[in-house]
Scaffold this motif. Structure first.
Motif, PDB file in Angstrom:
ATOM      1  N   ASN A  28       0.803  -1.221   0.000  1.00 43.69           N
ATOM      2  CA  ASN A  28       0.000   0.000   0.000  1.00 43.69           C
ATOM      3  C   ASN A  28       0.836   1.270   0.000  1.00 43.69           C
ATOM      4  OD1 ASN A  28      -2.363  -1.484   0.062  1.00 43.69           O
ATOM      5  ND2 ASN A  28      -2.545  -1.396   2.276  1.00 43.69           N
ATOM      6  N   LEU A  29       2.075   1.181   0.439  1.00 45.01           N
ATOM      7  CA  LEU A  29       2.926   2.361   0.515  1.00 45.01           C
ATOM      8  C   LEU A  29       3.803   2.479  -0.731  1.00 45.01           C
ATOM      9  CD1 LEU A  29       3.867   2.081   4.282  1.00 45.01           C
ATOM     10  CD2 LEU A  29       2.042   3.415   3.229  1.00 45.01           C
ATOM     11  N   ASP A  30       4.515   3.570  -0.843  1.00 46.98           N
ATOM     12  CA  ASP A  30       5.338   3.832  -2.031  1.00 46.98           C
ATOM     13  C   ASP A  30       6.600   2.983  -2.097  1.00 46.98           C
ATOM     14  OD1 ASP A  30       3.573   5.773  -2.886  1.00 46.98           O
ATOM     15  OD2 ASP A  30       4.715   7.434  -2.040  1.00 46.98           O
ATOM     16  N   ARG A  31       7.054   2.479  -0.954  1.00 42.81           N
ATOM     17  CA  ARG A  31       8.353   1.833  -0.880  1.00 42.81           C
ATOM     18  C   ARG A  31       8.240   0.334  -0.662  1.00 42.81           C
ATOM     19  NH1 ARG A  31       7.514   5.867   2.516  1.00 42.81           N
ATOM     20  NH2 ARG A  31       7.058   4.368   4.135  1.00 42.81           N
ATOM     21  N   GLN A  32       9.266  -0.365  -1.145  1.00 39.61           N
ATOM     22  CA  GLN A  32       9.459  -1.749  -0.736  1.00 39.61           C
ATOM     23  C   GLN A  32      10.372  -1.721   0.488  1.00 39.61           C
ATOM     24  OE1 GLN A  32      10.991  -4.128  -3.937  1.00 39.61           O
ATOM     25  NE2 GLN A  32       9.174  -3.864  -5.185  1.00 39.61           N
ATOM     26  N   ARG A  33      10.375  -2.810   1.231  1.00 37.57           N
ATOM     27  CA  ARG A  33      11.194  -2.880   2.443  1.00 37.57           C
ATOM     28  C   ARG A  33      12.645  -2.505   2.124  1.00 37.57           C
ATOM     29  NH1 ARG A  33      11.074  -5.291   7.596  1.00 37.57           N
ATOM     30  NH2 ARG A  33      13.123  -5.956   8.301  1.00 37.57           N
ATOM     31  N   LEU A 122      -3.434  13.786   0.170  1.00 38.90           N
ATOM     32  CA  LEU A 122      -2.758  12.512   0.359  1.00 38.90           C
ATOM     33  C   LEU A 122      -2.828  11.727  -0.941  1.00 38.90           C
ATOM     34  CD1 LEU A 122      -5.133  10.094   0.635  1.00 38.90           C
ATOM     35  CD2 LEU A 122      -5.530  11.341   2.750  1.00 38.90           C
ATOM     36  N   SER A 123      -2.034  10.700  -1.025  1.00 32.87           N
ATOM     37  CA  SER A 123      -2.120   9.794  -2.171  1.00 32.87           C
ATOM     38  C   SER A 123      -2.346   8.386  -1.644  1.00 32.87           C
ATOM     39  CB  SER A 123      -0.855   9.864  -3.038  1.00 32.87           C
ATOM     40  OG  SER A 123       0.278   9.473  -2.317  1.00 32.87           O
ATOM     41  N   VAL A 124      -3.118   7.607  -2.418  1.00 28.79           N
ATOM     42  CA  VAL A 124      -3.463   6.252  -1.988  1.00 28.79           C
ATOM     43  C   VAL A 124      -3.610   5.379  -3.231  1.00 28.79           C
ATOM     44  CG1 VAL A 124      -5.938   6.816  -1.849  1.00 28.79           C
ATOM     45  CG2 VAL A 124      -5.042   4.855  -0.583  1.00 28.79           C
ATOM     46  N   ASP A 159      -3.292   2.382 -10.430  1.00 27.97           N
ATOM     47  CA  ASP A 159      -3.476   3.824 -10.328  1.00 27.97           C
ATOM     48  C   ASP A 159      -3.281   4.295  -8.884  1.00 27.97           C
ATOM     49  OD1 ASP A 159      -4.226   3.622 -12.994  1.00 27.97           O
ATOM     50  OD2 ASP A 159      -6.362   3.907 -12.598  1.00 27.97           O
ATOM     51  N   THR A 160      -2.873   5.537  -8.762  1.00 27.44           N
ATOM     52  CA  THR A 160      -2.802   6.211  -7.472  1.00 27.44           C
ATOM     53  C   THR A 160      -3.804   7.346  -7.494  1.00 27.44           C
ATOM     54  OG1 THR A 160      -0.453   5.700  -7.135  1.00 27.44           O
ATOM     55  CG2 THR A 160      -1.338   7.582  -5.918  1.00 27.44           C
ATOM     56  N   TYR A 161      -4.635   7.404  -6.458  1.00 30.25           N
ATOM     57  CA  TYR A 161      -5.598   8.488  -6.332  1.00 30.25           C
ATOM     58  C   TYR A 161      -4.998   9.601  -5.482  1.00 30.25           C
ATOM     59  CZ  TYR A 161      -9.020   5.006  -7.850  1.00 30.25           C
ATOM     60  OH  TYR A 161      -9.698   4.036  -8.542  1.00 30.25           O
ATOM     61  N   ILE A 162      -5.228  10.813  -5.908  1.00 31.24           N
ATOM     62  CA  ILE A 162      -4.901  11.989  -5.112  1.00 31.24           C
ATOM     63  C   ILE A 162      -6.207  12.413  -4.453  1.00 31.24           C
ATOM     64  CG2 ILE A 162      -3.977  14.338  -5.108  1.00 31.24           C
ATOM     65  CD1 ILE A 162      -1.995  12.088  -6.028  1.00 31.24           C
TER      66      ILE A 162
END
Length: 171
Positions: A28-33, A122-124, A159-162
């Motif tokens: 769910n977040l922008d980064r991988q571990r 926010l972005s999700v 897709d990412t929603y703003i």
């Protein structure tokens, strides 16, 4: 029972560890571990900066002295953007469903209302339906969509929603 409070310098080590753990628990977040890793010193700097800024807010959620989640509102010093903040939240997967995200968001909105913040954004990612529903309950609306913005482990693009919320009427 959890407690929400302002982040303190002494939280830096735990924040570094928990952020790394959360990044590995979900897509769910922008980064991988391990990507964009922030060490203890980095978190100390962020906390110090946020404490000195009237446009930033860094909250942590803790249970029995252990941090289980955090949120941050990051403002902007540019005068044309000084009325808004970007909101982000991260909670250990084991604590999902305990209303911690709702409480962090509610306290952030309350802070924004009291600090001349007119807009929260926010972005999700589109697959995070629980978060989208939560933000909607707090008055956030989808303002835009970044098509094929994230590539997940299944090899597909999503897709990412703003989303945003106007905390006060336009003036």
């Amino acid at each position: 029972m959890y407690r929400i409070r302002l982040a303190e310098i002494g939280d830096a080590r735990q924040l570094s560890e928990i952020r790394l753990q959360i990044d590995g628990e979900t897509e769910n977040l922008d980064r991988q571990r391990g990507e964009d890793f922030i060490d203890e010193a980095g978190f100390r700097e962020i906390i110090q900066f946020d404490k000195a800024s009237l446009k930033n807010l860094f909250l942590v959620a803790e249970i029995g002295g252990d941090i289980v989640g955090f949120s941050r509102c990051e403002g902007n010093v540019l005068s044309r953007s000084s009325h808004k903040v970007i909101f982000g939240v991260a909670i250990l997967k084991a604590q999902w469903g305990n209303d911690i995200g709702s409480e962090l968001l509610a306290k952030s909105i309350q802070w924004a209302d009291n600090h001349d913040i007119r807009k929260m954004t926010l972005s999700v990612i589109e697959t995070n339906k629980k978060a989208i529903d939560l933000y909607g309950k707090f008055g956030f609306e989808i303002e835009g969509c970044l098509k094929a913005d994230k590539k997940l482990a299944d090899g597909k693009y999503y897709d990412t929603y703003i989303m945003s919320k106007n905390t006060k009427e336009k003036q």
